[in-house]
Enzyme design. Structure first.
Site, short mmCIF file in Angstrom:
data_model
loop_
_atom_site.label_atom_id
_atom_site.label_comp_id
_atom_site.label_asym_id
_atom_site.label_seq_id
_atom_site.Cartn_x
_atom_site.Cartn_y
_atom_site.Cartn_z
N CYS A 71 0.85 -1.19 0.00
CA CYS A 71 0.00 0.00 0.00
C CYS A 71 0.88 1.24 0.00
CB CYS A 71 -0.89 -0.01 1.23
SG CYS A 71 -1.81 1.50 1.45
N CYS A 77 -0.88 6.35 6.81
CA CYS A 77 -2.03 5.73 7.48
C CYS A 77 -1.55 5.09 8.77
CB CYS A 77 -2.64 4.68 6.55
SG CYS A 77 -3.88 3.65 7.32
N CYS A 163 -8.32 -0.57 1.07
CA CYS A 163 -7.27 -0.96 2.01
C CYS A 163 -6.86 -2.40 1.72
CB CYS A 163 -7.82 -0.82 3.43
SG CYS A 163 -6.83 -1.63 4.67
N GLN A 299 -13.83 -11.96 16.05
CA GLN A 299 -12.42 -11.82 15.63
C GLN A 299 -12.36 -11.36 14.18
OE1 GLN A 299 -9.64 -12.30 17.39
NE2 GLN A 299 -10.23 -13.50 19.17
N GLU A 349 -19.54 -13.90 30.35
CA GLU A 349 -19.33 -12.73 29.49
C GLU A 349 -20.05 -11.54 30.10
OE1 GLU A 349 -17.75 -11.62 26.61
OE2 GLU A 349 -18.96 -9.81 26.91
N ASP A 411 -9.88 -15.58 27.84
CA ASP A 411 -9.57 -14.79 26.64
C ASP A 411 -9.94 -13.33 26.94
OD1 ASP A 411 -9.09 -13.81 24.11
OD2 ASP A 411 -10.76 -14.84 23.15
N CYS A 438 -4.41 -10.95 24.01
CA CYS A 438 -4.13 -9.98 22.94
C CYS A 438 -3.20 -8.89 23.44
CB CYS A 438 -5.42 -9.39 22.39
SG CYS A 438 -6.44 -8.62 23.64
N1 SAH Z 1 -13.56 -15.32 23.46
C1 SAH Z 1 -14.32 -14.42 22.62
C2 SAH Z 1 -14.26 -12.94 23.06
C3 SAH Z 1 -12.91 -12.39 23.41
S1 SAH Z 1 -12.86 -10.65 23.56
C4 SAH Z 1 -13.89 -14.54 21.19
O1 SAH Z 1 -12.83 -15.07 20.91
O2 SAH Z 1 -14.64 -14.11 20.31
C5 SAH Z 1 -13.01 -10.36 25.28
C6 SAH Z 1 -14.45 -10.43 25.79
O3 SAH Z 1 -14.41 -10.18 27.19
C7 SAH Z 1 -15.38 -9.38 25.19
O4 SAH Z 1 -16.52 -10.04 24.69
C8 SAH Z 1 -15.75 -8.49 26.40
O5 SAH Z 1 -17.08 -8.03 26.34
C9 SAH Z 1 -15.57 -9.43 27.55
N2 SAH Z 1 -15.26 -8.85 28.89
C10 SAH Z 1 -14.58 -7.71 29.17
N3 SAH Z 1 -14.40 -7.58 30.49
C11 SAH Z 1 -14.99 -8.66 31.07
C12 SAH Z 1 -15.12 -9.11 32.43
N4 SAH Z 1 -14.62 -8.42 33.45
N5 SAH Z 1 -15.76 -10.28 32.65
C13 SAH Z 1 -16.28 -11.01 31.61
N6 SAH Z 1 -16.18 -10.63 30.32
C14 SAH Z 1 -15.54 -9.47 30.05
#
Ligand code: SAH
Length: 483
Positions: A71, A77, A163, A299, A349, A411, A438
């Site tokens: 790009c 950017c 992009c 994702q 969640e 996660d 992440c």
């Molecule tokens: N495992 C899923 C989402 C990961 S992203 C996937 O791979 O698609 C992280 C997630 O944690 C988000 O959906 C966010 O809303 C949630 N989150 C953030 N803080 C949190 C908490 N204190 N307890 C539970 N979930 C939470």
């Protein structure tokens, strides 16, 4: 040494923001857009006590790792930071960043990352991988309506409808929106005056199904001559959903709370396939369908997501009987994968809408052994550890095994796990913990707590979800130290 001095130096390393790092007269300089191995001429921009920042003026001897970027706007950017670095080196750099964090923040011996990390999982074609694109709409320099990104320190839009990280279909969608705006005299939103209607266009694309969703984010409640936009967009192959999101606030949060579907479904469907980490991540026949609405978290790199979840599943080591908690489960993406191999999966969640999506996705896939709870992991987990399901009206099982699961998968968002959550995880003493992260810094911090609490790191792998950017995704397996 002072501002505007010209310096010649060799770039020997790269930092966590992607800038090249080199030394000159005993000082360390950070040079954006320079690549490790380059010899460059740079102009000093800022000088501190023993380090400074310099602007790349010319690459005198290019690094062996320097490549032609795909790009031409990559320097202006903010989206990509490493397009000029050979892709293999990008992967190595990301793994090195995680290893350094484990040592510096986690206090692990350098041998730990050196021993546990398997080769990073990259993409064969690291472009056009994103299934989601969000384009601001505004005025270009010539006073024309444009979609693209903001030039640094201004509200001018630099037009880019194509992009290289996004799918080619994005361009057709933007062409429809821009031509509709011209024909129907619809103004783009102006951040400085708060006037104008169209702010952003969100596009989601299902890589397996080819389904497309468009959500137009507006500073108002309705679009004039809305039917004209619909007529253009619905001709695009794969179009399944067109919606309006209202955001009337003067804020840089992109989406408002209200979304109205004006054509088609409120969602698109896509599939995630299980892959076999043992055979170079070949796809298997097992797939799970997900319905994705404009506002749910999903994702952005579907190919790498399949590899990431398949690795998480392998690390979980399930045989069909296990009880598993999946904390921070979003719309149940990892949970539904786990459920295929586990006895029972409990997802937690914080966002209610995502929990609703997770439940619906379970039903849609005929999965009956996954239960989802709305709440913060650091509140729901301690509650179950103390009381079991007593007192909850969203679960009626006996729940004896919930207090002592075999596996816990986490996660979390970038800030990592809450200390209370980690504490209860340790008390539950699962055989294995799978940590999907992440952010390497919070990963390192949390791994230290888990290892001090009687676990050891067994395996780890960087999965490149965000090619050409500095973002890193890591999956780590910990197991209980046998006493
Ligand atoms: N495992 C899923 C989402 C990961 S992203 C996937 O791979 O698609 C992280 C997630 O944690 C988000 O959906 C966010 O809303 C949630 N989150 C953030 N803080 C949190 C908490 N204190 N307890 C539970 N979930 C939470």
């Amino acid at each position: 040494m002072q501002k505007n001095d010209l310096i010649h130096l060799e770039v020997t390393d790269m930092g966590t923001d992607g800038a090249g790092i080199g030394r000159y007269e005993g000082m360390t300089f950070f040079i954006k857009d320079a690549v490790a191995g380059d010899t460059v001429r740079a102009r000093v921009m800022k000088v501190k006590k023993n380090y400074g920042y310099a602007r790349l003026e010319e690459v005198l001897i290019p690094s062996a790792y320097r490549v032609e970027p795909a790009c031409e706007l990559h320097r202006r950017c903010g989206g990509c930071q490493m397009q000029t670095l050979l892709y293999d080196r990008q992967l190595a750099l990301k793994q090195k960043m995680v290893s350094e964090k484990l040592v510096r923040i986690g206090g692990f011996a350098p041998e730990v990352p050196a021993c546990i990390f398997e080769p990073p999982v990259g993409m064969e074609q690291p472009y056009r991988y994103r299934n989601k694109a969000l384009f601001p709409i505004g005025m270009g320099k010539e006073g024309e309506i444009a979609a693209g990104f903001y030039a640094a320190r201004s509200h001018n839009i630099i037009p880019v409808s194509d992009c290289q990280l996004g799918v080619e279909e994005n361009r057709a969608v933007l062409d429809c929106v821009l031509s509709y705006m011209k024909e129907s005299h619809v103004r783009p939103y102006d951040e400085t005056t708060g006037k104008g209607l169209i702010r952003h266009v969100l596009i989601r694309y299902g890589f397996v199904t080819g389904e497309i969703m468009v959500c137009v984010i507006i500073n108002g409640s309705r679009l004039p001559a809305q039917q004209k936009l619909i007529e253009k967009l619905c001709k695009i192959r794969g179009m399944k959903s067109i919606s309006l999101n209202q955001n009337k606030k003067n804020t840089n949060i992109i989406m408002g709370e209200t979304t109205e579907t004006i054509w088609g479904n409120g969602y698109i469907t896509d599939y995630i396939y299980l892959r076999d980490p043992g055979s170079d991540f070949q796809r298997t026949d097992t797939a799970i369908a997900y319905q994705i609405s404009p506002q749910s978290f999903y994702q952005v790199n579907p190919e790498q997501t399949e590899k990431l979840y398949s690795l998480a599943l392998e690390y979980a080591g399930l045989t069909g009987k296990e009880t598993v908690w999946d904390l921070y489960c979003g719309i149940g993406t990892i949970s539904l994968f786990l459920a295929q191999r586990a006895g029972m999966v409990y997802g937690v969640e914080a966002v209610g809408q995502a929990v609703e999506d997770a439940k619906r996705n379970a039903v849609h896939n005929g999965i009956t052994n996954a239960v989802f709870f709305e709440g913060k992991a650091e509140e729901v987990l301690p509650e179950f550890y103390q009381n079991g399901p007593a007192g909850r009206d969203d679960f009626h099982g006996e729940g004896a095994d919930m207090r002592h699961p075999d596996v816990i998968v986490v996660d979390p968002p970038r800030k990592g796990c809450d200390a209370r959550c980690l504490e209860v995880m340790l008390r539950m003493r699962p055989e294995r913990i799978v940590y999907v992260s992440c952010d390497p810094a919070t990963l390192a911090r949390d791994l230290r707590i888990l290892c001090d609490g009687g676990y050891e790191i067994r395996r780890g792998r960087v999965v490149d979800q965000f090619c050409h950017t500095m973002h890193v995704e890591t999956v780590v397996l910990l197991s209980k130290v046998q006493k």
